[in-house]
Scaffold this active site. Structure first.
Site, short mmCIF file in Angstrom:
data_model
loop_
_atom_site.label_atom_id
_atom_site.label_comp_id
_atom_site.label_asym_id
_atom_site.label_seq_id
_atom_site.Cartn_x
_atom_site.Cartn_y
_atom_site.Cartn_z
N LYS B 79 -0.73 -1.64 3.70
CA LYS B 79 -1.32 -0.45 3.09
C LYS B 79 -2.13 0.28 4.16
O LYS B 79 -2.78 -0.36 5.01
CB LYS B 79 -2.22 -0.88 1.93
CG LYS B 79 -2.79 0.28 1.10
CD LYS B 79 -3.61 -0.26 -0.09
CE LYS B 79 -4.20 0.85 -0.94
NZ LYS B 79 -4.97 0.32 -2.08
N SER B 154 -3.92 2.33 -6.58
CA SER B 154 -3.73 3.11 -5.38
C SER B 154 -2.71 2.54 -4.39
O SER B 154 -2.22 3.27 -3.53
CB SER B 154 -5.07 3.26 -4.66
OG SER B 154 -5.52 2.00 -4.17
N SER B 178 -5.90 -1.69 -8.21
CA SER B 178 -5.00 -1.02 -7.27
C SER B 178 -3.87 -1.87 -6.69
O SER B 178 -2.98 -1.34 -6.03
CB SER B 178 -5.80 -0.40 -6.12
OG SER B 178 -6.42 0.78 -6.54
#
Lengths: 476, 486
Positions: B79, B154, B178
């Site tokens: 990420k 997210s 997330s």
């Protein structure tokens, strides 16, 4: 109206750790800009602080040396504000639960001991420095200092006069140096002071509105700033005005304080517990181990010097302002005895020469054994006290011991009756008028003859013998 | 079967037997990225060169007889809020658009030591603030199961990349759901470990007391494998727990006999999608059939979780994001008159609207005069929420809930209404507030073929229990074997 000042001081002292408070960068100074930095102390994304245990040890030591309570749990908080020298946009400091609380130090005011309370001592990180270059018009940031560990020592509003403020600061500095946690050198900026001062009518209980004077950086300026602030506030009050709560700065050139920002413009620092650091737990055992490392502190030493060495309070106070000074004194006394004589030499000739050279006693070219050696020569009558000053000067300059200086320069005291009588005889012969006047009753002229004899002997004649023999000769 | 569709443990087995090479796996994944990322848009940065170099190194290490780790030679996406040395790390924000870290996050360092391959940096909501990846400062990632829908957020880029075969596994971060919510949306496995289990060093902070890094994988075994590698104490993170790490793969057993599973009544609410409700209840029945005892539990303060979260998380964020000021790195706006103007312009232009909204919320909550009513009260409620779980876990080993109230929604459906968006995390947020571990695993599909997630929660540092329950369920079902058609 007559006013009484109510003064509280916040001292920021830099801890003398080798590395910064939350990273492994060294706390070196005067280095090229931004060469003592890493991602942590320049606030890069994703990095985390790790507490330097030495900083905790030092602040606990300070707390113990100033009679504070050491909190079993303390925690860090973020103080949020924007400034280019503050890389994270917040300073890691402490708010609720500082490491130390509720302590005191003692100062001597007019011969009496006065206690100044300490509200708290907490740890925080220093910011970097902004550099404004005139050439390019650009401002530059040097983050070498960012993350240097600081202790903030907050006093209770127990101080009443600028002199007390100076005494308090000297005492705090002295303690920090004794326990070797901070150089506490105002000139290097590692001992800085914020002043809070308000006035109230003499006898009143309520505090008046206070003004804060930020970042005053010498003892003299602290006194000057306070004197000015007290005068200013008194004038405002006498004219029927109100003191405004505000932050002021001290202009050391003009000797005045001026407003920086009002209470309304004051920052809202939005303190909240620092989530990146766990609370600091301090076990009783750890505290006790640190307590064992605390040496005899200035107050205890001063009392002992009076008691053991029979020194006057004043001498004892002066000689215990630094550990090195006190150690020098005790070492010399051990070798030469006569504490008051040693004290006189240290506070007289030695300090004069050291001050002129801007040298610390640790770097004195005359070591205790040399001073003791010189005092022994005086005792033995080898040199007079007067000549000893010349000898001491030479010892300081050349680093030689007293005997060598005396030998090389032929400064041995003349105690030979025949030699002194000869000089006296010559002097009396050369001044028949004065001799006649003396005999006629002008006894003041005795001093004149002593001076002439000493001059003729180049100061080496034994003064006691000169007195005795001269008296005899003049009355002949 | 294409290599990109396989799991870590399958590929590891093949590598061990010499049936494939890391280069072949890496090329398969890079080829898949070329083929589908134009549609899915999982990656902000594809690091082809890095990946090829790492793959070669992994193959050479294998030849030289060095014992491989379970992820040696396997592409794992990162990420874009985890710092990667020499590789742009943007947090999907314009303000970090040019930021290249000179250091690795500890998790990345651990994977490096294990010989992994990094195919790229995955898209996300800017600074991990969002539940749909629509808040990325660059572009929206699409759900591989339905390109008109969000992949969750997210960590939407990470979850979409795993589901689409654009990597074998990925790392995500989870502050309020997330990892778990996008895993549910994309039909993959996502674990948020216990707070303190995985080092946060090098994870660009959103809310420091809530953030945790965790794996997003195709099955539970892979999640356990990654956890073994990224978990454990890190001296660089004072909040990381100094506890022994069990071997999580050893907790993967095929039954749940003797386990008690709690069902919190507060998590089966009105307005929940009936298909989600049914799938989750069916999953609980399956677990019961595998030997678990199922009981009702209550978590009475659940209703306060979203409000509490949005006070505490935004408060921390307002401070964490103060360092993006245009002074040292990242974006600096042109044409500023003075210092204040430089701050205002850089931050106004550099941050997106949701980030600005949260900075303002948090700044307000911490302000003098409001601190007690908001931040302090929030901390108190947080304690109550944590106690709810402590109480419930006295009688159960694992708590089962839906991961999200609905399957993936349509792109744009909630982006105009932040409050509706915030409710996507209603079932995941309490877990971060309490600091406990939670996993989302696929437990079925809606009629329109959208994945549904089952969330299993455990006690502090008891990831082993939820791995065991998750693995047993997975072995009894086939949901995890389905792949989206792209």
């Amino acid at each position: 109206m007559k006013y009484e000042a109510v003064i509280g001081l916040e001292v920021h002292a830099q801890l003398q750790t080798n590395t910064k408070i939350f990273c492994g960068c060294e706390t070196a100074f005067g280095e090229e800009a931004n060469t003592r930095t890493c991602p942590v102390c320049i606030g890069m994304p994703g990095v985390l602080p790790v507490l330097n245990r030495k900083a905790i040890e030092y602040i606990i030591k300070t707390g113990l040396a100033t009679n504070c309570r050491i909190n079993a749990y303390s925690r860090f908080a973020r103080k949020n504000y924007f400034y280019p020298d503050l890389p994270k946009g917040y300073q890691i400091s402490q708010y609720e639960l500082p490491v130390c609380e509720h302590g005191f130090v003692e100062i001597v005011v007019d011969g009496a001991v006065k206690r100044i309370g300490l509200t708290r001592i907490h740890l925080e990180e220093d910011a970097g420095k902004n550099l404004h270059t005139s050439e390019s018009g650009a401002s530059l940031v040097d983050l070498n200092r960012a993350g240097t560990p600081l202790m903030e020592i907050v006093s209770e509003p127990d101080i009443r006069t600028p002199d007390e403020a100076a005494e308090y600061l000297k005492k705090v500095r002295s303690i920090l140096r004794y326990i070797e946690v901070s150089d506490a050198d105002m000139e290097k900026g590692n001992f800085r002071c914020d002043i809070n001062v308000s006035l109230r009518p003499v006898g009143a209980k309520e505090f008046g509105t206070r003004a804060e004077v930020k970042n005053v950086n010498s003892f003299k300026f602290v006194q000057k700033a306070l004197e000015y602030e007290i005068k200013r506030q008194a004038q405002v009050l006498d004219e029927g005005g109100k003191v405004i709560q505000e932050t002021r700065l001290f202009d050391s050139n003009k000797g005045v304080t001026f407003s920086m920002r009002s209470k309304e413009e004051a920052h809202d620092y939005r303190y909240f517990p620092e989530p990146d650091l766990v609370p600091v737990a301090t076990a009783e055992e750890v505290i006790e181990n640190i307590r064992k490392t605390i040496p005899e502190l200035p107050d205890a030493k001063r009392e002992r010097f009076v008691r053991e060495h029979g020194l006057p309070e004043y001498d004892a106070d002066m000689l215990t302002q630094s550990r090195a000074m006190a150690a020098y004194f005790e070492e010399t006394v051990k070798l030469a005895g006569q504490p008051k004589v040693v004290s006189n030499w240290m506070m007289g000739e030695l300090w004069r020469l050291l001050n002129a050279d801007n040298k610390e006693i640790e770097n004195s070219p005359v070591k205790p054994e040399r001073l003791a050696g010189m005092i022994r020569l005086i005792d033995a009558g080898t040199i007079s006290t007067k000549i000893a000053k010349t000898v001491f000067d030479e010892m300081y300059k050349s680093g030689k011991d007293a005997e060598t200086v005396v030998k090389e320069q032929g400064l041995t005291q003349v105690s030979d009756t025949g030699a002194i009588e000869q000089i006296i005889s010559d002097v009396v012969k050369a001044n028949p008028g004065q001799h006649a006047d003396y005999k006629a009753g002008k006894e003041k002229l005795f001093g004149f003859f002593v001076g002439q004899v000493m001059k003729a002997s180049k100061g080496k004649a034994n003064p006691e013998m000169v007195n005795e023999l001269l008296k005899k000769k003049l009355s002949e | 079967m294409e290599l990109f569709n396989l799991t870590i443990h399958e590929l590891h087995g093949m590598l061990n037997k010499g049936e494939t090479t890391s280069e072949a796996i890496t090329e398969s994944v890079l080829g898949r990225i070329k083929a589908v990322d134009g549609k899915v848009r999982s990656y902000i940065t594809v690091t082809e060169e890095v990946a090829r170099t790492q793959a070669k190194q992994a193959d050479q290490a294998g030849k030289s007889g060095k014992a491989p780790s379970p992820v040696t030679g396997i592409p794992v996406a990162i990420k874009d809020n985890m710092c990667t040395e020499g590789v742009k790390t943007t947090c999907a924000s314009r303000i970090l658009g040019n930021f290249i870290p000179p250091y690795n996050a500890t998790v990345v360092e651990n994977l490096n030591k294990a010989g992994y391959v990094m195919p790229g940096k995955a898209n996300m909501d800017e600074f991990a603030m969002g539940s749909s990846t629509e808040n990325s400062g660059y572009f929206v990632t699409r759900n591989p199961w339905d390109l008109e829908r969000i992949p969750g957020g997210s960590s939407g880029g990470s979850a979409a990349a795993v589901a689409a075969g654009e990597c074998i596994a990925a790392l995500g971060s989870d502050t309020g759901g997330s990892i778990r919510q996008p895993a549910a949306c994309c039909g993959v496995v996502g674990l948020k470990p216990t707070y303190g289990r995985v080092s946060r060093f090098g994870l660009v902070a959103f809310a420091s007391s809530l953030d945790q890094i965790g794996p997003i994988t195709k099955d539970v075994t892979d999640a356990a494998i990654i956890m073994n590698l990224i978990g454990g104490h890190d001296p660089k993170d004072s909040t990381s727990a100094d506890l022994a790490m069990p071997d999580f793969t050893s907790s993967l057993k095929k039954d749940v006999k003797g386990m008690t599973i709690g069902i919190p009544r507060e998590y089966f609410i009105d307005g929940m999608d009936p298909e989600v409700d049914r799938s989750v209840r069916d999953a609980v029945k399956t677990l019961e059939g595998l030997g678990a005892k199922v009981v009702d539990v209550t978590l009475p303060h659940t209703g306060y979780a979203v409000a509490t979260y949005y006070i505490l998380a935004t408060s921390e964020a307002s401070s964490n994001l103060a360092r993006y000021d245009g002074v040292k790195y990242g974006f600096r706006a042109e044409g500023a008159k003075d210092l204040l103007d430089m701050y205002m312009k850089s931050r106004s232009q550099g941050f997106g609207p949701e980030v600005k909204r949260r900075i303002m919320l948090g700044t307000y909550a911490l302000s003098a005069g409001y601190y007690d009513a908001f931040y302090k009260k929030g901390q108190q409620v947080r304690t109550l929420i944590k106690r709810d779980f402590d109480e419930a876990f006295k009688s159960v080993d694992v708590i089962a809930t839906p991961t999200a109230p609905t399957a993936a929604f349509k792109i744009g459906e909630k982006s105009e209404d932040p409050l509706q968006m915030y409710l996507s995390d209603i079932f995941t947020i309490s877990v971060n507030l309490a600091g406990i571990p939670g996993i989302s695993i696929p437990c079925g599909f809606t009629k329109s073929n959208l994945p549904i997630g089952l969330q299993l929660l455990g006690k502090h540092f008891d990831e082993a229990a939820i791995f065991r329950a998750a693995f047993a369920y997975e072995q009894a079902t086939d949901h995890h074997k389905k792949r989206p058609k792209l």
